[in-house]
Design a protein around this motif. Structure first.
Motif, PDB file in Angstrom:
ATOM      1  N   LEU A  10     -55.583  22.181  -3.210  1.00 51.89           N
ATOM      2  CA  LEU A  10     -55.213  22.158  -1.797  1.00 51.89           C
ATOM      3  C   LEU A  10     -56.363  22.677  -0.930  1.00 51.89           C
ATOM      4  O   LEU A  10     -56.669  22.116   0.126  1.00 51.89           O
ATOM      5  CB  LEU A  10     -53.953  23.011  -1.576  1.00 51.89           C
ATOM      6  CG  LEU A  10     -53.427  23.101  -0.145  1.00 51.89           C
ATOM      7  CD1 LEU A  10     -53.208  21.722   0.447  1.00 51.89           C
ATOM      8  CD2 LEU A  10     -52.138  23.901  -0.104  1.00 51.89           C
ATOM      9  N   LEU A  50     -59.569  22.546  -1.645  1.00 49.69           N
ATOM     10  CA  LEU A  50     -60.597  21.499  -1.616  1.00 49.69           C
ATOM     11  C   LEU A  50     -60.221  20.428  -0.595  1.00 49.69           C
ATOM     12  O   LEU A  50     -61.059  19.962   0.182  1.00 49.69           O
ATOM     13  CB  LEU A  50     -60.753  20.868  -3.000  1.00 49.69           C
ATOM     14  CG  LEU A  50     -61.380  21.733  -4.093  1.00 49.69           C
ATOM     15  CD1 LEU A  50     -61.217  21.078  -5.455  1.00 49.69           C
ATOM     16  CD2 LEU A  50     -62.856  21.969  -3.818  1.00 49.69           C
ATOM     17  N   LEU A  51     -58.933  20.066  -0.592  1.00 47.12           N
ATOM     18  CA  LEU A  51     -58.464  19.020   0.323  1.00 47.12           C
ATOM     19  C   LEU A  51     -58.596  19.483   1.782  1.00 47.12           C
ATOM     20  O   LEU A  51     -59.068  18.724   2.642  1.00 47.12           O
ATOM     21  CB  LEU A  51     -57.006  18.677  -0.002  1.00 47.12           C
ATOM     22  CG  LEU A  51     -56.394  17.491   0.737  1.00 47.12           C
ATOM     23  CD1 LEU A  51     -57.156  16.217   0.436  1.00 47.12           C
ATOM     24  CD2 LEU A  51     -54.932  17.318   0.339  1.00 47.12           C
ATOM     25  N   MET A  78     -61.908  19.145   3.278  1.00 47.65           N
ATOM     26  CA  MET A  78     -62.363  17.804   3.660  1.00 47.65           C
ATOM     27  C   MET A  78     -62.294  17.580   5.174  1.00 47.65           C
ATOM     28  O   MET A  78     -62.849  16.617   5.679  1.00 47.65           O
ATOM     29  CB  MET A  78     -61.511  16.721   2.979  1.00 47.65           C
ATOM     30  CG  MET A  78     -61.588  16.688   1.465  1.00 47.65           C
ATOM     31  SD  MET A  78     -63.218  16.253   0.866  1.00 47.65           S
ATOM     32  CE  MET A  78     -63.789  17.843   0.294  1.00 47.65           C
ATOM     33  N   ASP A 126     -67.480  13.491   7.344  1.00 53.07           N
ATOM     34  CA  ASP A 126     -68.062  13.231   6.035  1.00 53.07           C
ATOM     35  C   ASP A 126     -69.549  12.976   6.242  1.00 53.07           C
ATOM     36  O   ASP A 126     -69.929  12.035   6.941  1.00 53.07           O
ATOM     37  CB  ASP A 126     -67.359  12.008   5.432  1.00 53.07           C
ATOM     38  CG  ASP A 126     -68.120  11.466   4.245  1.00 53.07           C
ATOM     39  OD1 ASP A 126     -68.710  12.279   3.517  1.00 53.07           O
ATOM     40  OD2 ASP A 126     -68.128  10.242   4.057  1.00 53.07           O
ATOM     41  N   THR A 178     -71.106   9.268   5.410  1.00 54.28           N
ATOM     42  CA  THR A 178     -70.759   8.057   6.155  1.00 54.28           C
ATOM     43  C   THR A 178     -70.414   8.337   7.611  1.00 54.28           C
ATOM     44  O   THR A 178     -70.103   7.424   8.356  1.00 54.28           O
ATOM     45  CB  THR A 178     -69.541   7.370   5.510  1.00 54.28           C
ATOM     46  OG1 THR A 178     -68.462   8.306   5.523  1.00 54.28           O
ATOM     47  CG2 THR A 178     -69.827   6.954   4.088  1.00 54.28           C
ATOM     48  N   THR A 215     -67.828   9.413   8.729  1.00 53.87           N
ATOM     49  CA  THR A 215     -66.413   9.196   9.018  1.00 53.87           C
ATOM     50  C   THR A 215     -65.784  10.544   9.355  1.00 53.87           C
ATOM     51  O   THR A 215     -66.053  11.534   8.672  1.00 53.87           O
ATOM     52  CB  THR A 215     -65.695   8.614   7.785  1.00 53.87           C
ATOM     53  OG1 THR A 215     -66.440   7.513   7.310  1.00 53.87           O
ATOM     54  CG2 THR A 215     -64.281   8.198   8.121  1.00 53.87           C
ATOM     55  N   ILE A 216     -64.987  10.564  10.401  1.00 54.11           N
ATOM     56  CA  ILE A 216     -64.312  11.809  10.757  1.00 54.11           C
ATOM     57  C   ILE A 216     -62.955  11.828  10.074  1.00 54.11           C
ATOM     58  O   ILE A 216     -62.161  10.908  10.229  1.00 54.11           O
ATOM     59  CB  ILE A 216     -64.177  11.936  12.284  1.00 54.11           C
ATOM     60  CG1 ILE A 216     -65.571  12.049  12.889  1.00 54.11           C
ATOM     61  CG2 ILE A 216     -63.346  13.145  12.650  1.00 54.11           C
ATOM     62  CD1 ILE A 216     -65.599  11.820  14.376  1.00 54.11           C
ATOM     63  N   ARG A 217     -62.729  12.892   9.284  1.00 60.53           N
ATOM     64  CA  ARG A 217     -61.526  12.912   8.455  1.00 60.53           C
ATOM     65  C   ARG A 217     -60.565  14.023   8.856  1.00 60.53           C
ATOM     66  O   ARG A 217     -60.984  15.159   9.085  1.00 60.53           O
ATOM     67  CB  ARG A 217     -61.925  13.114   6.984  1.00 60.53           C
ATOM     68  CG  ARG A 217     -62.774  11.964   6.451  1.00 60.53           C
ATOM     69  CD  ARG A 217     -63.066  12.135   4.988  1.00 60.53           C
ATOM     70  NE  ARG A 217     -63.990  13.230   4.723  1.00 60.53           N
ATOM     71  CZ  ARG A 217     -64.555  13.433   3.542  1.00 60.53           C
ATOM     72  NH1 ARG A 217     -64.266  12.658   2.513  1.00 60.53           N
ATOM     73  NH2 ARG A 217     -65.392  14.422   3.373  1.00 60.53           N
ATOM     74  N   TYR A 218     -59.295  13.719   8.866  1.00 64.74           N
ATOM     75  CA  TYR A 218     -58.212  14.701   9.009  1.00 64.74           C
ATOM     76  C   TYR A 218     -58.383  15.670  10.172  1.00 64.74           C
ATOM     77  O   TYR A 218     -58.034  16.841  10.059  1.00 64.74           O
ATOM     78  CB  TYR A 218     -58.071  15.529   7.725  1.00 64.74           C
ATOM     79  CG  TYR A 218     -57.802  14.729   6.481  1.00 64.74           C
ATOM     80  CD1 TYR A 218     -56.652  13.966   6.357  1.00 64.74           C
ATOM     81  CD2 TYR A 218     -58.698  14.750   5.423  1.00 64.74           C
ATOM     82  CE1 TYR A 218     -56.402  13.234   5.210  1.00 64.74           C
ATOM     83  CE2 TYR A 218     -58.460  14.020   4.271  1.00 64.74           C
ATOM     84  CZ  TYR A 218     -57.304  13.266   4.174  1.00 64.74           C
ATOM     85  OH  TYR A 218     -57.059  12.561   3.040  1.00 64.74           O
ATOM     86  N   PHE A 228     -57.191  14.944  13.333  1.00 63.66           N
ATOM     87  CA  PHE A 228     -56.121  14.677  14.275  1.00 63.66           C
ATOM     88  C   PHE A 228     -56.629  14.686  15.711  1.00 63.66           C
ATOM     89  O   PHE A 228     -55.966  15.159  16.621  1.00 63.66           O
ATOM     90  CB  PHE A 228     -54.964  15.683  14.104  1.00 63.66           C
ATOM     91  CG  PHE A 228     -54.422  15.691  12.715  1.00 63.66           C
ATOM     92  CD1 PHE A 228     -53.586  14.669  12.275  1.00 63.66           C
ATOM     93  CD2 PHE A 228     -54.779  16.688  11.813  1.00 63.66           C
ATOM     94  CE1 PHE A 228     -53.104  14.663  10.973  1.00 63.66           C
ATOM     95  CE2 PHE A 228     -54.305  16.675  10.513  1.00 63.66           C
ATOM     96  CZ  PHE A 228     -53.465  15.657  10.088  1.00 63.66           C
ATOM     97  N   PHE A 244     -51.117  28.336  12.368  1.00 61.72           N
ATOM     98  CA  PHE A 244     -50.749  27.431  11.274  1.00 61.72           C
ATOM     99  C   PHE A 244     -50.994  28.091   9.914  1.00 61.72           C
ATOM    100  O   PHE A 244     -50.114  28.115   9.046  1.00 61.72           O
ATOM    101  CB  PHE A 244     -51.549  26.128  11.397  1.00 61.72           C
ATOM    102  CG  PHE A 244     -51.318  25.171  10.256  1.00 61.72           C
ATOM    103  CD1 PHE A 244     -50.165  24.403  10.205  1.00 61.72           C
ATOM    104  CD2 PHE A 244     -52.243  25.051   9.236  1.00 61.72           C
ATOM    105  CE1 PHE A 244     -49.950  23.522   9.156  1.00 61.72           C
ATOM    106  CE2 PHE A 244     -52.039  24.181   8.181  1.00 61.72           C
ATOM    107  CZ  PHE A 244     -50.882  23.412   8.146  1.00 61.72           C
ATOM    108  N   GLY A 301     -65.264  23.011  -1.074  1.00 60.80           N
ATOM    109  CA  GLY A 301     -64.866  21.607  -0.977  1.00 60.80           C
ATOM    110  C   GLY A 301     -65.987  20.635  -0.632  1.00 60.80           C
ATOM    111  O   GLY A 301     -66.317  19.749  -1.429  1.00 60.80           O
TER     112      GLY A 301
END
Lengths: 499, 148
Positions: free
Chosen positions: A175, A177-178, A181, A185, A188, A190-193, A195, A418, A443
């Motif tokens: 969890l 590691l996730l 993320m 990235d 590439t 890429t924008i991850r997670y 929101f 959170f 991660g």
């Protein structure tokens, strides 16, 4: 001797009036929060991280390190005098330290703990000075596959060192590691997670995660526990241990120091494990184990030496490999990155003053603690009279200011809420958050190294087994995992945690 | 009959599954790629599935092994503490540090029945002054003293 020359450089850098001042501030603050329950080195270092922006990196690291090992001293003082461990690492000190205090030997227990800690701190410093460069040179051979395997080993040990269920600890690492993320990235873009939260396009801020999981949820949990307070057991009279005390304590100090130095280096190890393991060891080797729990001086000397030695040596993996072995080291890593220093072997080559200055400052700091601690015991104890109902709002405010000032962003406060709620849930579900934090920190590094390795090998995962260093690291990992599966070890692990 | 024997494990397992599922759902558009050329979705997808499997195992196990029940949640401290942080985040830029700290200490004090207003009010004022002196005057942290 190269090491001696280097240490001399380090002492030169650390002994400037400026840095001595920061070392003193760090040690005093560390002792203070060590004495106070409900606020530990993790929260304190996190709060002070933004404050160190303006300092030069060496002073900042010296102060933060001082907080860490200072807390070990402070925690033991309250364990002995009022049977209330200020830090988890000094929980075992209560077992024999407090009975000693009740027998009117509080001074002896405090002196034993201080002298043992000082000795262990010195050995730990030498350990860092001697092994740091060796490991550093060794790590020059490391490429992506080796780093990946090393992280696998590190995280596996973190799992084993965690309390409770192994499966849950593995899940916590995954969890972590996730959650690591979150952000861009690097390969590439890429924008991850995220929101859509622009503040986290780079990556999720470290502080809200740690403060939420540890600092804030700790406050909520403390409020649920009944506040038991015990009066000071006795006035402190004779400080100096007798000849008989010395005879019994010295071997325990030596054993504790050795054990602590080794356990400190292990990823996931650190001070808590060191002190618990040392106590178990002392009980095992004692001729008459029934004395333990009733004021056996070895029960104070061993764990106290062990936790201090471990506090020193846990810097080794961070300074040489760039891998944090526990949550406090992850914070130190954050501090180094804030100051534009990439932790790892390169630090030793490029900024020798930093590596050696910090090593030297640890020794100086330990000396300071020895000198300032005993005379100040009265002040520390009077602080304990502050009830928790007045303490926790202050801790909360400090935490919030610390989080807010990192980026002057309100978003970090929402992230903290959170993770505080999550940390609270984890406690109710009996999951330890430390493996998650290590996973979170490692991660992106782990993904990066996995990717590079697999690109080198064109998608062939056997690359981790055909490269010798990587294979050895994975073999050690396997050994570590087998240890858990084997019933014999499993039993001792459970026993160790029960005590 | 199936009976939950270890409630904390069931909670933990479901939480892990939820995170794993969220990882898959929100990461569904990230290219996975191949092992040799991993896309941005490769590692997260792997982790999410692993998390779901582990979560399922932990949850299933809770029906088999015995354990203590979940320690009761005390909503009072949970809501008061998390609410204080939310209040601080709303007030810090609008009202400034001094007022935010006073209000937040008052709100946090609600977390326990032991709080006494006679103590909390002076404490709040003291903390506001002390924090302003230490963080704004002393350490020159960029906190707004008063609101806009």
């Amino acid at each position: 001797m190269d090491a001696l020359h280097n240490l001399a450089t380090g002492f030169g850098a650390a002994a400037s009036l400026h840095n001595l001042g920061f070392c003193l501030i760090g040690c005093l603050l560390g002792t203070l929060i060590g004495v106070l329950p409900g606020i530990g080195p993790i929260a304190t270092i996190a709060i002070l991280l933004p404050v160190t922006y303006g300092l030069d990196p060496l002073s900042a690291l010296i102060m933060l390190a001082g907080i860490y090992y200072g807390a070990q001293y402070g925690g033991s003082t309250t364990s002995i005098l009022v049977n209330m461990p200020g830090e988890t690492s000094s929980v075992v000190t209560c077992l024999d330290g407090h009975p000693m205090a009740r027998q009117g030997r509080a001074g002896v227990a405090l002196a034993t703990s201080a002298l043992g800690s000082f000795f262990a701190g010195c050995v730990g410093t030498i350990f860092v000075a001697a092994f740091g460069p060796v490991l550093g040179a060794f790590s020059q051979e490391f490429r992506s596959p080796e780093y990946f395997s090393l992280m696998v080993l590190g995280l596996s040990s973190a799992v084993i060192m965690a309390h409770g269920s192994v499966v849950k600890a593995v899940a916590m690492v995954v969890l972590g590691l996730l959650i690591g993320m979150v952000g861009t990235d690097v390969n590439t873009s890429t924008i991850r997670y995220t929101f859509g939260i622009a503040e986290y396009f780079d990556r999720l801020e470290f502080l809200p995660v740690v403060m939420g999981l540890f600092g804030i949820s700790e406050i909520m949990l403390n409020l649920e526990r009944p506040q038991a307070r015990q009066a000071l057991a006795t006035k402190i009279r004779n400080l100096w241990p007798t000849r008989e005390d010395f005879r019994m304590a010295w071997p325990a100090v030596l054993r504790g120091t050795g054990l602590g130095s080794l356990l400190g280096i292990l990823p996931g190890g650190g001070v808590v494990l060191a002190s618990f393991a040392a106590y178990t060891l002392e009980k095992k080797v004692a001729k008459n184990p029934s004395r333990f729990g009733k004021g056996a001086i070895e029960g104070v000397a061993g764990p106290e030496s062990a936790n201090n030695a471990a506090a020193q040596t846990s810097f080794i993996p961070l300074l040489t490999l760039g891998l944090p072995s526990n949550v406090v080291m992850a914070l130190m890593m954050g501090a180094m990155i804030i100051h534009g220093i990439a932790p790892g072997a390169a630090v030793m080559d490029k900024r020798p003053d930093l590596f050696w200055g910090m090593t030297a400052s640890m020794w100086i700091g330990n000396l300071m603690l020895l000198v300032i601690n005993l005379p100040l015991i009265g002040i520390w104890v009077s602080l304990l009279r502050i009830p928790y109902r007045l303490l926790f709002p202050c801790i909360l405010v400090f935490c919030m200011i610390g989080i807010y000032t990192v980026n002057n962003s309100v978003v970090d406060l929402w992230a903290t809420i959170f993770f505080a709620a999550l940390g609270y849930a984890f406690f109710k579900f009996e999951c330890e958050p430390a493996p998650l934090v290590l996973g979170f920190v490692l991660g992106p590094l782990m993904e990066e190294n996995l990717r590079r390795s697999m690109t080198i090998s064109r998608g062939d995962p056997t690359i981790f087994l055909t490269r010798p260093i990587s294979a050895v690291l994975l073999a050690i990992t396997l050994g570590v995992v087998l240890l858990v599966v084997l019933p014999q070890f499993r039993k001792t692990r459970e026993e160790a945690f029960v005590e | 009959m199936l009976r939950v024997k270890k409630a904390p494990d069931l909670g933990a397992g479901l939480l892990f599954i939820a995170f794993g599922a969220a990882g898959l759902w929100f990461g569904r558009d990230y290219a996975v790629g191949t092992a040799a050329h991993m896309g941005p979705g490769y590692f997260p997808t792997m982790l999410s599935w692993l998390l779901i499997v582990l979560g399922a195992f932990v949850a299933a196990r809770s029906f088999v092994i015995e354990g203590p029940p979940i320690v009761a949640v005390r909503w009072r401290s949970l809501v008061a503490i998390l609410g204080s942080i939310a209040l601080f985040s709303l007030l810090i830029q609008r009202a400034g540090a001094a007022i935010a700290i006073v209000i937040v200490i008052g709100a946090a004090a609600l977390a326990t029945r032991e709080s006494r207003w006679k103590e909390v009010v002076p404490l709040a004022v003291f903390m506001a002054v002390a924090c302003v002196l230490v963080f704004i005057v002393g350490l020159k942290q960029p906190l707004p003293l008063w609101g806009e």
